[in-house]
Design a protein around this motif. Sequence first.
Motif, PDB file in Angstrom:
ATOM      1  N   HIS A 267      -2.298  42.725  70.285  1.00 22.36           N
ATOM      2  CA  HIS A 267      -3.483  42.541  71.158  1.00 22.36           C
ATOM      3  C   HIS A 267      -2.986  41.999  72.494  1.00 22.36           C
ATOM      4  CE1 HIS A 267      -7.596  41.998  72.175  1.00 22.36           C
ATOM      5  NE2 HIS A 267      -7.962  41.029  71.349  1.00 22.36           N
ATOM      6  N   LYS A 298       9.648  56.237  61.470  1.00 19.46           N
ATOM      7  CA  LYS A 298       8.735  55.455  60.621  1.00 19.46           C
ATOM      8  C   LYS A 298       9.463  54.366  59.825  1.00 19.46           C
ATOM      9  CE  LYS A 298       5.027  57.398  61.879  1.00 19.46           C
ATOM     10  NZ  LYS A 298       4.206  56.652  62.820  1.00 19.46           N
ATOM     11  N   ARG A 303       7.891  49.651  68.063  1.00 15.44           N
ATOM     12  CA  ARG A 303       6.859  50.472  68.690  1.00 15.44           C
ATOM     13  C   ARG A 303       6.991  50.361  70.190  1.00 15.44           C
ATOM     14  NH1 ARG A 303       0.925  50.473  65.924  1.00 15.44           N
ATOM     15  NH2 ARG A 303       1.560  51.636  64.097  1.00 15.44           N
ATOM     16  N   LEU A 304       6.571  51.350  70.921  1.00 16.21           N
ATOM     17  CA  LEU A 304       6.565  51.204  72.379  1.00 16.21           C
ATOM     18  C   LEU A 304       5.439  50.245  72.726  1.00 16.21           C
ATOM     19  CD1 LEU A 304       7.128  54.715  73.963  1.00 16.21           C
ATOM     20  CD2 LEU A 304       8.798  52.957  73.372  1.00 16.21           C
ATOM     21  N   GLY A 306       2.725  48.299  74.843  1.00 18.07           N
ATOM     22  CA  GLY A 306       1.947  48.770  75.991  1.00 18.07           C
ATOM     23  C   GLY A 306       1.547  50.228  75.862  1.00 18.07           C
ATOM     24  N   PHE A 307       1.742  50.793  74.672  1.00 16.81           N
ATOM     25  CA  PHE A 307       1.360  52.185  74.418  1.00 16.81           C
ATOM     26  C   PHE A 307       0.390  52.251  73.248  1.00 16.81           C
ATOM     27  CE2 PHE A 307       3.043  56.060  76.257  1.00 16.81           C
ATOM     28  CZ  PHE A 307       3.815  55.537  77.282  1.00 16.81           C
ATOM     29  N   ARG A 310      -6.696  51.636  70.096  1.00 17.92           N
ATOM     30  CA  ARG A 310      -7.643  52.050  69.052  1.00 17.92           C
ATOM     31  C   ARG A 310      -8.722  52.981  69.600  1.00 17.92           C
ATOM     32  NH1 ARG A 310      -9.473  49.696  64.417  1.00 17.92           N
ATOM     33  NH2 ARG A 310      -7.259  49.685  63.870  1.00 17.92           N
ATOM     34  N   TYR A 358       5.260  63.720  69.582  1.00 14.54           N
ATOM     35  CA  TYR A 358       4.785  62.604  68.754  1.00 14.54           C
ATOM     36  C   TYR A 358       3.655  61.867  69.481  1.00 14.54           C
ATOM     37  CZ  TYR A 358       4.887  57.995  66.418  1.00 14.54           C
ATOM     38  OH  TYR A 358       4.543  56.833  65.768  1.00 14.54           O
ATOM     39  N   ARG A 362      -0.617  62.169  68.810  1.00 14.52           N
ATOM     40  CA  ARG A 362      -1.355  60.950  68.448  1.00 14.52           C
ATOM     41  C   ARG A 362      -2.169  60.387  69.609  1.00 14.52           C
ATOM     42  NH1 ARG A 362       2.967  61.604  65.677  1.00 14.52           N
ATOM     43  NH2 ARG A 362       3.125  61.030  63.463  1.00 14.52           N
ATOM     44  N   ASN A 367      -1.379  51.571  77.914  1.00 14.17           N
ATOM     45  CA  ASN A 367      -2.617  50.787  77.918  1.00 14.17           C
ATOM     46  C   ASN A 367      -2.537  49.692  78.996  1.00 14.17           C
ATOM     47  OD1 ASN A 367      -1.317  48.442  76.738  1.00 14.17           O
ATOM     48  ND2 ASN A 367      -1.354  49.541  74.783  1.00 14.17           N
ATOM     49  N   ASP A 369      -1.727  46.756  79.111  1.00 14.97           N
ATOM     50  CA  ASP A 369      -0.598  45.825  79.122  1.00 14.97           C
ATOM     51  C   ASP A 369       0.689  46.436  79.670  1.00 14.97           C
ATOM     52  OD1 ASP A 369      -1.867  43.559  77.946  1.00 14.97           O
ATOM     53  OD2 ASP A 369      -1.969  44.699  76.095  1.00 14.97           O
TER      54      ASP A 369
HETATM   55  N1  CMC Z   1       4.542  53.283  69.453  1.00 15.17           N
HETATM   56  C1  CMC Z   1       4.808  54.195  68.503  1.00 15.17           C
HETATM   57  N2  CMC Z   1       3.892  54.705  67.656  1.00 15.17           N
HETATM   58  C2  CMC Z   1       2.636  54.261  67.773  1.00 15.17           C
HETATM   59  C3  CMC Z   1       2.275  53.302  68.751  1.00 15.17           C
HETATM   60  C4  CMC Z   1       3.280  52.811  69.616  1.00 15.17           C
HETATM   61  N3  CMC Z   1       2.973  51.916  70.545  1.00 15.17           N
HETATM   62  N4  CMC Z   1       0.956  53.043  68.644  1.00 15.17           N
HETATM   63  C5  CMC Z   1       0.492  53.792  67.645  1.00 15.17           C
HETATM   64  N5  CMC Z   1       1.507  54.539  67.119  1.00 15.17           N
HETATM   65  C6  CMC Z   1       1.403  55.542  66.021  1.00 15.17           C
HETATM   66  C7  CMC Z   1       1.283  54.853  64.684  1.00 15.17           C
HETATM   67  O1  CMC Z   1       2.551  54.665  64.097  1.00 15.17           O
HETATM   68  C8  CMC Z   1       0.440  55.847  63.921  1.00 15.17           C
HETATM   69  O2  CMC Z   1       1.264  56.927  63.546  1.00 15.17           O
HETATM   70  P1  CMC Z   1       0.968  57.741  62.149  1.00 15.17           P
HETATM   71  O3  CMC Z   1      -0.376  58.361  62.353  1.00 15.17           O
HETATM   72  O4  CMC Z   1       2.097  58.696  62.053  1.00 15.17           O
HETATM   73  O5  CMC Z   1       0.985  56.692  61.077  1.00 15.17           O
HETATM   74  C9  CMC Z   1      -0.531  56.373  64.982  1.00 15.17           C
HETATM   75  O6  CMC Z   1       0.156  56.233  66.230  1.00 15.17           O
HETATM   76  C10 CMC Z   1      -1.855  55.614  65.059  1.00 15.17           C
HETATM   77  O7  CMC Z   1      -1.552  54.235  65.236  1.00 15.17           O
HETATM   78  P2  CMC Z   1      -2.328  53.048  64.546  1.00 15.17           P
HETATM   79  O8  CMC Z   1      -1.443  51.850  64.470  1.00 15.17           O
HETATM   80  O9  CMC Z   1      -2.960  53.531  63.284  1.00 15.17           O
HETATM   81  O10 CMC Z   1      -3.498  52.824  65.606  1.00 15.17           O
HETATM   82  P3  CMC Z   1      -4.386  51.534  65.742  1.00 15.17           P
HETATM   83  O11 CMC Z   1      -5.620  51.967  66.440  1.00 15.17           O
HETATM   84  O12 CMC Z   1      -4.545  50.836  64.433  1.00 15.17           O
HETATM   85  O13 CMC Z   1      -3.506  50.560  66.680  1.00 15.17           O
HETATM   86  C11 CMC Z   1      -2.531  49.546  68.577  1.00 15.17           C
HETATM   87  C12 CMC Z   1      -3.668  50.442  68.050  1.00 15.17           C
HETATM   88  C13 CMC Z   1      -2.842  49.185  70.024  1.00 15.17           C
HETATM   89  C14 CMC Z   1      -2.464  48.243  67.775  1.00 15.17           C
HETATM   90  C15 CMC Z   1      -1.192  50.316  68.483  1.00 15.17           C
HETATM   91  O14 CMC Z   1      -1.254  51.471  69.276  1.00 15.17           O
HETATM   92  C16 CMC Z   1      -0.001  49.446  68.886  1.00 15.17           C
HETATM   93  O15 CMC Z   1       0.539  48.718  68.062  1.00 15.17           O
HETATM   94  N6  CMC Z   1       0.444  49.519  70.178  1.00 15.17           N
HETATM   95  C17 CMC Z   1       1.506  48.674  70.656  1.00 15.17           C
HETATM   96  C18 CMC Z   1       0.997  47.276  70.971  1.00 15.17           C
HETATM   97  C19 CMC Z   1       0.134  47.248  72.215  1.00 15.17           C
HETATM   98  O16 CMC Z   1       0.467  47.795  73.252  1.00 15.17           O
HETATM   99  N7  CMC Z   1      -1.006  46.549  72.114  1.00 15.17           N
HETATM  100  C20 CMC Z   1      -1.948  46.371  73.232  1.00 15.17           C
HETATM  101  C21 CMC Z   1      -3.243  47.065  72.972  1.00 15.17           C
HETATM  102  S1  CMC Z   1      -4.285  47.213  74.436  1.00 15.17           S
HETATM  103  C22 CMC Z   1      -4.703  45.612  74.887  1.00 15.17           C
HETATM  104  C23 CMC Z   1      -5.327  44.772  73.837  1.00 15.17           C
HETATM  105  O17 CMC Z   1      -6.020  45.242  72.950  1.00 15.17           O
HETATM  106  O18 CMC Z   1      -5.137  43.575  73.911  1.00 15.17           O
END
Ligand code: CMC
Length: 439
Positions: A267, A298, A303-304, A306-307, A310, A358, A362, A367, A369
């Motif tokens: 977050h 996997k 994870r990247l 800032g990418f 939800r 990839y 997806r 984002n 951040d």
């Molecule tokens: N790098 C690589 N793969 C990713 C990433 C990433 N940053 N984000 C999502 N994926 C993949 C994930 O592995 C999954 O793949 P598969 O379908 O093969 O299992 C697919 O994309 C869907 O991801 P998810 O984790 O189920 O999606 P989510 O909606 O539960 O999570 C998220 C959203 C923001 C937590 C996640 O994208 C993430 O961890 N990003 C990196 C951390 C980040 O930048 N967070 C800031 C969010 S924006 C500001 C805020 O909310 O505060």
Amino acid sequence: MATNFVTVTDHKSGKSVELEVMEPTQGSPIIDLRALHRELGLYAYDPGFTVTASCWSEITYLDGENGLLQYRGYPIEQLVEHSSFIETCFLLLCGHLPTAAELELFSAEVTRESLLQEEMKRFFEGFRSNAHPMAIMVGVVGALSAFYHDFQDIRDPKNRKLSAKLLIAKMPTIAAWSYRYANGLPFEYPRSDYSYVENFLHMMFSLPTVDYKPEPLFVRALEVVMIAHADHEQNASTSTVRLAGSSEANPFASIAAGIASLWGPAHGGANEAVIRMLMEMRDTGKPMQHYVDRAKDKKDRFRLMGFGHRIYKNYDPRAKILRDLCYQVVEKCEMGGENRKLLELALELETLALKDDYFKQRKLYPNVDFYSGIILLTIGIPLNMFTVIFAMARTVGWISQWNEMMGDANSKIGRPRQLYVGAKHRDYQPVWQREPADE
Ligand code: CMC
């Protein structure tokens, strides 16, 4: 009168129920599930609330497919161009843009409340000097409830507005003082001739020996970063504030719960994690493809940062705004040399990821951040203050959402259901009769 219904049939009992489809003013229709249990004895399973609306709200609208974000109907792009953070606070809290007189009064009231009680200094001093400023912030904001209990009849809208103003006003002082304490510096008091953002920079960087003159470009940049972070509908920290507040806990404790939720790297902690990732890329000099491959693997937890998001399955509109701002700040700032390299790496990473199947499949885009950290770093904000600034900006969103919930006579304490998968009935055995459990 509902015009659309969805019929759910339980094939085991043969019973059906018609569920009303509720129409929002914008966005996808929502099924009212409340009759599901009454009529069929069923509950809904949705870990992470991926498709479940937990409340109604008039505050923020976002359309993830089209990359749109509006506060009270106003597009974020217009607000960052024309508004100030304090005006955006008024808008989020009160529902409309203020008149000149309303803005002047609101601004003056917030400035007047920006001092902390002198006794509060001792809370800061109780922390270890190497404490993370977020840890200090969670503690000190929670402690505000010990100082402001006179008006804690939170069913009274006047009291709710007052606590909202207090929180918005005191947050920059708490944020800056958590930094000052950790750096062995004397606390700097807010000044009435500075704007909200100027005051924060002044309390961060002024010294008893030298006054910090807030640089106009930095003030504007921080103002934009804060407007972009001010609210984002029902994200994890906002939902935490609503859930904590739904038990009628006091607003200061509810906001402290929100700050704790924001801290995590999935977050608000992501802005700090992005810079650490870019610095590692810079320091190791490994090709960017190496990190993109790791993010796709996997078996690797990397994870990247800032990418992905939800809700946004398109470019996050806030990331677009901050990317443009990042160019301007790094470009114009003489101290930008170091950070220019980080910006170049970020742009290279974005280009590579957005071309990769990839990330395309997806719908993973930068984002909010992804670029905010480089801006903050260029302004001179230390890494461990990034999430604190996010919390300072988001306070108005949290408190506006809390105020909306508390003003709703029909609001209920939040109490999700669960799918129980544990043991069925077991009888207690005396200790000498028990077998070791399988690990
Ligand atoms: N790098 C690589 N793969 C990713 C990433 C990433 N940053 N984000 C999502 N994926 C993949 C994930 O592995 C999954 O793949 P598969 O379908 O093969 O299992 C697919 O994309 C869907 O991801 P998810 O984790 O189920 O999606 P989510 O909606 O539960 O999570 C998220 C959203 C923001 C937590 C996640 O994208 C993430 O961890 N990003 C990196 C951390 C980040 O930048 N967070 C800031 C969010 S924006 C500001 C805020 O909310 O505060």
